[in-house]
Design a protein around this motif. Structure first.
Motif, PDB file in Angstrom:
ATOM      1  N   TYR A 175      -6.944 109.260   5.794  1.00 32.60           N
ATOM      2  CA  TYR A 175      -6.614 110.686   5.789  1.00 32.60           C
ATOM      3  C   TYR A 175      -7.824 111.520   6.239  1.00 32.60           C
ATOM      4  CZ  TYR A 175      -2.360 109.759   3.074  1.00 32.60           C
ATOM      5  OH  TYR A 175      -1.129 109.328   2.650  1.00 32.60           O
ATOM      6  N   GLN A 176      -9.002 111.046   5.860  1.00 33.13           N
ATOM      7  CA  GLN A 176     -10.219 111.805   6.120  1.00 33.13           C
ATOM      8  C   GLN A 176     -11.056 111.163   7.232  1.00 33.13           C
ATOM      9  OE1 GLN A 176     -10.651 114.663   4.442  1.00 33.13           O
ATOM     10  NE2 GLN A 176      -8.773 114.283   3.239  1.00 33.13           N
ATOM     11  N   TYR A 177     -10.392 110.546   8.199  1.00 29.71           N
ATOM     12  CA  TYR A 177     -11.129 109.797   9.227  1.00 29.71           C
ATOM     13  C   TYR A 177     -12.073 110.675  10.033  1.00 29.71           C
ATOM     14  CZ  TYR A 177      -8.077 111.575  12.951  1.00 29.71           C
ATOM     15  OH  TYR A 177      -7.408 112.390  13.851  1.00 29.71           O
ATOM     16  N   GLU A 178     -11.781 111.961  10.066  1.00 27.63           N
ATOM     17  CA  GLU A 178     -12.641 112.864  10.833  1.00 27.63           C
ATOM     18  C   GLU A 178     -13.982 113.088  10.141  1.00 27.63           C
ATOM     19  OE1 GLU A 178     -10.289 116.334  11.186  1.00 27.63           O
ATOM     20  OE2 GLU A 178      -9.009 115.546  12.793  1.00 27.63           O
ATOM     21  N   TYR A 179     -14.010 112.843   8.833  1.00 29.04           N
ATOM     22  CA  TYR A 179     -15.226 113.148   8.068  1.00 29.04           C
ATOM     23  C   TYR A 179     -15.955 111.896   7.570  1.00 29.04           C
ATOM     24  CZ  TYR A 179     -12.574 117.475   7.944  1.00 29.04           C
ATOM     25  OH  TYR A 179     -11.836 118.572   8.311  1.00 29.04           O
ATOM     26  N   ILE A 180     -15.285 110.782   7.592  1.00 24.82           N
ATOM     27  CA  ILE A 180     -15.874 109.528   7.094  1.00 24.82           C
ATOM     28  C   ILE A 180     -16.193 108.635   8.286  1.00 24.82           C
ATOM     29  CG2 ILE A 180     -15.444 107.460   5.696  1.00 24.82           C
ATOM     30  CD1 ILE A 180     -13.616 109.127   3.952  1.00 24.82           C
ATOM     31  N   PRO A 181     -17.334 107.971   8.270  1.00 23.21           N
ATOM     32  CA  PRO A 181     -17.686 107.096   9.388  1.00 23.21           C
ATOM     33  C   PRO A 181     -16.578 106.082   9.685  1.00 23.21           C
ATOM     34  CG  PRO A 181     -19.550 107.364   7.905  1.00 23.21           C
ATOM     35  CD  PRO A 181     -18.389 108.011   7.231  1.00 23.21           C
ATOM     36  N   ILE A 182     -16.250 105.968  10.966  1.00 24.99           N
ATOM     37  CA  ILE A 182     -15.170 105.057  11.366  1.00 24.99           C
ATOM     38  C   ILE A 182     -15.474 103.619  10.959  1.00 24.99           C
ATOM     39  CG2 ILE A 182     -13.962 104.067  13.362  1.00 24.99           C
ATOM     40  CD1 ILE A 182     -13.055 106.859  12.659  1.00 24.99           C
ATOM     41  N   TRP A 183     -16.732 103.221  11.107  1.00 22.29           N
ATOM     42  CA  TRP A 183     -17.087 101.831  10.792  1.00 22.29           C
ATOM     43  C   TRP A 183     -16.827 101.504   9.313  1.00 22.29           C
ATOM     44  CZ3 TRP A 183     -20.701 100.941   7.047  1.00 22.29           C
ATOM     45  CH2 TRP A 183     -21.575 101.999   6.724  1.00 22.29           C
ATOM     46  N   LEU A 184     -17.062 102.482   8.411  1.00 23.56           N
ATOM     47  CA  LEU A 184     -16.818 102.258   6.991  1.00 23.56           C
ATOM     48  C   LEU A 184     -15.314 102.146   6.710  1.00 23.56           C
ATOM     49  CD1 LEU A 184     -18.001 101.988   4.172  1.00 23.56           C
ATOM     50  CD2 LEU A 184     -17.953 104.492   3.968  1.00 23.56           C
ATOM     51  N   THR A 185     -14.528 103.003   7.370  1.00 20.61           N
ATOM     52  CA  THR A 185     -13.079 102.934   7.217  1.00 20.61           C
ATOM     53  C   THR A 185     -12.553 101.599   7.739  1.00 20.61           C
ATOM     54  OG1 THR A 185     -12.960 105.324   7.524  1.00 20.61           O
ATOM     55  CG2 THR A 185     -10.901 104.101   7.696  1.00 20.61           C
ATOM     56  N   TRP A 186     -13.130 101.127   8.861  1.00 17.70           N
ATOM     57  CA  TRP A 186     -12.748  99.823   9.417  1.00 17.70           C
ATOM     58  C   TRP A 186     -12.997  98.698   8.396  1.00 17.70           C
ATOM     59  CZ3 TRP A 186     -10.489  97.161  13.240  1.00 17.70           C
ATOM     60  CH2 TRP A 186     -10.063  97.850  14.367  1.00 17.70           C
ATOM     61  N   ILE A 187     -14.162  98.723   7.764  1.00 16.66           N
ATOM     62  CA  ILE A 187     -14.506  97.646   6.817  1.00 16.66           C
ATOM     63  C   ILE A 187     -13.555  97.647   5.629  1.00 16.66           C
ATOM     64  CG2 ILE A 187     -16.248  96.856   5.166  1.00 16.66           C
ATOM     65  CD1 ILE A 187     -18.381  97.819   7.136  1.00 16.66           C
ATOM     66  N   VAL A 188     -13.349  98.803   5.009  1.00 13.81           N
ATOM     67  CA  VAL A 188     -12.491  98.879   3.827  1.00 13.81           C
ATOM     68  C   VAL A 188     -11.057  98.481   4.166  1.00 13.81           C
ATOM     69  CG1 VAL A 188     -11.520 100.417   2.070  1.00 13.81           C
ATOM     70  CG2 VAL A 188     -13.931 100.607   2.705  1.00 13.81           C
ATOM     71  N   THR A 189     -10.571  98.981   5.328  1.00 12.43           N
ATOM     72  CA  THR A 189      -9.196  98.663   5.721  1.00 12.43           C
ATOM     73  C   THR A 189      -9.044  97.183   6.051  1.00 12.43           C
ATOM     74  OG1 THR A 189      -8.979 100.904   6.626  1.00 12.43           O
ATOM     75  CG2 THR A 189      -7.329  99.283   7.289  1.00 12.43           C
TER      76      THR A 189
END
Length: 652
Positions: free
Chosen positions: A58-72
């Motif tokens: 939801y907050q991909y614009e504000y959270i580093p993409i690489w971190l979202t990639w790892i968690v997902t």
């Protein structure tokens, strides 16, 4: 796309509660328990990363993409692999053979390993999902594999359960078959409504079913003291000797003496508080995590690290504490205790043998002959093994009654004839050699086998009496000893009459004897039985008078035909004038009441002259005849009858 994660959030809280309670349950290091903890860890992590991934997307614009990639990515690995953990748990429950379980698990890991590889290469292929700063999250063309892997493992769990249904309990079969079906149904609903995330709910429901029925702490903990119960102890010992047969350990059982009196004095509720206090003390004193409630007022301490000094110190602390008072509210008691100890040295000890051994040690400690602490040594183990073999032999005798009957003729003082005899059972030959009555009779009484053995013996005696009559030998009566346990059977009289009538044996030729202790314990039952037998002509006799607890008043009111003075009275009379006077007067009293007096254990001329002078009607002992097999008894009685007839002819 917007997702509803409310169900996931609730599931995370529920799973956390289950996890906390599950950690208080069984601590057995079994594969089943380890995998269940892994199920909780994987499922908790999957739900947590699912929630975090959703928020981060939801907050991909504000959270580093690489971190979202790892968690997902972690979420996509864990979610379908929850199905793998369920499969592994099913395998751990069904397959107790570790080698077989490892083979099934090895095969089961293949789909999971392949799927994990897809996730690892997904940053390059984008086949499962994609996250970028322009469009945020999007599904890949292979995202269906996530559901496919989950379905494969759930299906595998069901197949393994169904294929092994014959070797698992019906209740466990139902549970193992139900929870993967429930998980599949919930995930199927999620596919129908992709905006509602239910994967965590499916997993939590499945784990809740497993926890309530298979992993609940109440299964392994004692309800009162909240320490592991007896079954948990048995499981721990069984697991230990299975995984490491040569491992040495001590098993100490602490048994409170006469605790029933505590309950009788202050009530069950206060008694329970005392037990809790004792269990808490033992938990502080004994090996950490290995104190168990063995039975109502017994506790077991398992020392898996065989340190003799630690064991000795623990015993000393227990003895010191138990010698002092315990107080609950206004009640203050000393709780004396005895201890039994078994030392497993790595021999081929079975679980049953270990438990029987320590219980035997406790029993011996309660006898007080060996102190408050009794070690189960090699001699005790050998005695237990011999007892087990004797029980087997006695049971075999019931199916194939080939034990031998011996008879000891009884001399009639007035007529000089041998018209009577006492029947005695012998086991002269067995796989462990001769077994004497002093050894097998108490065991037969303890196990209840004496009841059927006596009926077999009665049948053999009836046949022996018939043989004497057919041979032309005059028969006064043949005595048969009945155990006190015999009188606990309501059909005793019917069975006795049935056996005698079946053989066609004259009823007056039979005399049933029982001991003073039987009379003291079952006075009314014995009286009623004696009256029934006497009405049919069967004689009744009191055996071993002088060794039990009956008195003259009790004996007077039962229609005995004979009273047999125990040999200890004969020996006492030989050594004491007061004893001789008492026995002489006792004999006269019985004779005045219409009973015949038999003196047993007479071995020499001096004893014979004494009991004759006392007025004994019959004499039994080695002085006249030893116990002998049936054929020898017949020859002996024929010979004595012949000698008597010759004497009479010469006298005439």
């Amino acid at each position: 796309m917007r997702w509803n994660i409310a169900a996931e959030s609730i599931s995370l809280v529920m799973l956390g509660i289950i996890w906390v309670y599950a950690r208080k349950g069984s601590h057995l290091p079994t594969l089943k328990n380890k995998i269940f903890q892994w199920c909780l860890l994987v499922t908790f992590s999957a739900i947590l990363t699912n929630i975090l991934s959703t928020i981060m997307i939801y907050q991909y614009e504000y959270i580093p993409i690489w971190l979202t990639w790892i968690v997902t990515s972690v979420y996509f690995v864990l979610t379908p692999l929850m199905g793998l953990t369920y499969f592994l748990y099913t395998v751990s429950v069904i397959y107790t053979d570790m080698d077989q379980a490892k083979k099934v698990i090895g095969i089961g890991l293949i789909p999971g390993a392949g799927y994990t590889l897809l996730i690892l290469v997904n940053p390059f292929t984008r086949n499962i999902f994609d996250i970028n700063s322009q469009n945020g999250y999007s599904r890949g063309s292979w995202v269906f594999t996530t559901y496919l892997v989950f379905y494969i493992y759930c299906l595998a769990s069901i197949v393994v359960t169904v294929c092994n249904r014959k070797k698992i309990e019906a209740e466990i079969y139902g549970i193992l078959a139900a929870f993967p079906v429930l998980a599949v149904l919930v995930i199927f609903v999620q596919q129908l409504y992709p905006d509602v995330i239910l994967s965590g709910s499916a997993a939590t429901c499945a784990l809740l079913i497993i926890y309530l029925h298979l992993q609940n702490k109440q299964i392994s903990l004692d309800y009162l003291t909240n320490i592991p119960n007896r079954q948990e102890l048995l499981n721990m010992i069984g697991l230990t000797i299975k995984k490491a047969p040569d491992k040495e350990f001590y098993l100490l059982v602490v048994s409170l003496r006469d605790f029933r009196q505590i309950n009788n004095t202050c009530g069950q509720q206060k008694g329970d508080v005392f037990l809790k206090e004792v269990s808490q003390f033992l938990c502080r004193t004994g090996p950490a995590g290995n104190v168990y409630r063995f039975s109502g007022d017994e506790f077991a301490l398992l020392f898996l690290q065989p340190d003799k000094d630690e064991l000795t110190q623990c015993i000393s602390r227990i003895q010191e504490r138990m010698s002092g008072p315990w107080q609950v509210d206004e009640y203050r008691f000393v709780l004396p205790a005895v201890m039994g100890i078994f030392y497993h040295t790595g021999d081929e000890d079975t679980l049953e043998k270990i438990i029987n051994s320590v219980e035997c040690a406790v029993a011996r400690a309660k006898e007080g002959k060996h102190g408050q602490v009794c070690y189960c040594d090699r001699a005790m183990l050998e005695k237990m093994e011999r007892k087990r073999r004797i029980i087997q032999i006695l049971k075999q005798q019931l199916t194939e009654p080939d034990f031998e009957m011996y008879y000891q003729p009884i001399y009639s003082v007035k007529s000089g004839e041998f018209l009577y005899a006492e029947s005695l059972m012998r086991i002269p030959k067995s796989p462990i050699g001769p077994i004497y009555p002093s050894e097998f009779i108490p065991i037969a009484e303890e196990t209840g086998l004496i009841v059927d053995i006596t009926y077999i013996m009665l049948d053999k005696v009836c046949k022996f009496i018939n043989r004497l009559i057919e041979t032309g030998i005059e028969v006064g009566a043949v005595h048969v000893n009945f155990s006190g346990i015999q009188f606990s059977r309501p059909d005793l009289a019917d069975r006795v009459l049935e056996i005698v009538q079946k053989n066609g044996t004259p009823m007056p030729a039979l005399e049933i004897e029982f001991t003073e202790s039987t009379l003291a314990e079952s006075t009314q039952v014995v009286t009623d039985f004696a009256v029934q037998m006497l009405e049919r002509g069967i004689k009744m006799g009191l055996d071993d008078f002088g060794t039990g607890y009956s008195n003259i008043a009790t004996v007077i009111h039962i229609p005995f035909g004979t009273v047999k003075l125990d040999k200890s009275l004969v020996y006492a009379a030989m050594n004491s004038e007061k004893s001789a006077l008492a026995i002489r007067n006792l004999t006269r009293t019985f004779k005045a009441l219409g009973m015949k007096v038999i003196a047993e254990g007479v071995e020499n001329e001096e004893q014979k002259n004494m009991v004759v002078e006392f007025g004994a009607d019959q004499i039994q002992g080695f002085y006249y005849a030893k116990p002998m097999p049936e054929d020898e008894t017949v020859e002996f009685m024929l010979q004595k009858a012949g000698e008597r007839n010759t004497y009479r002819s010469n006298s005439f």
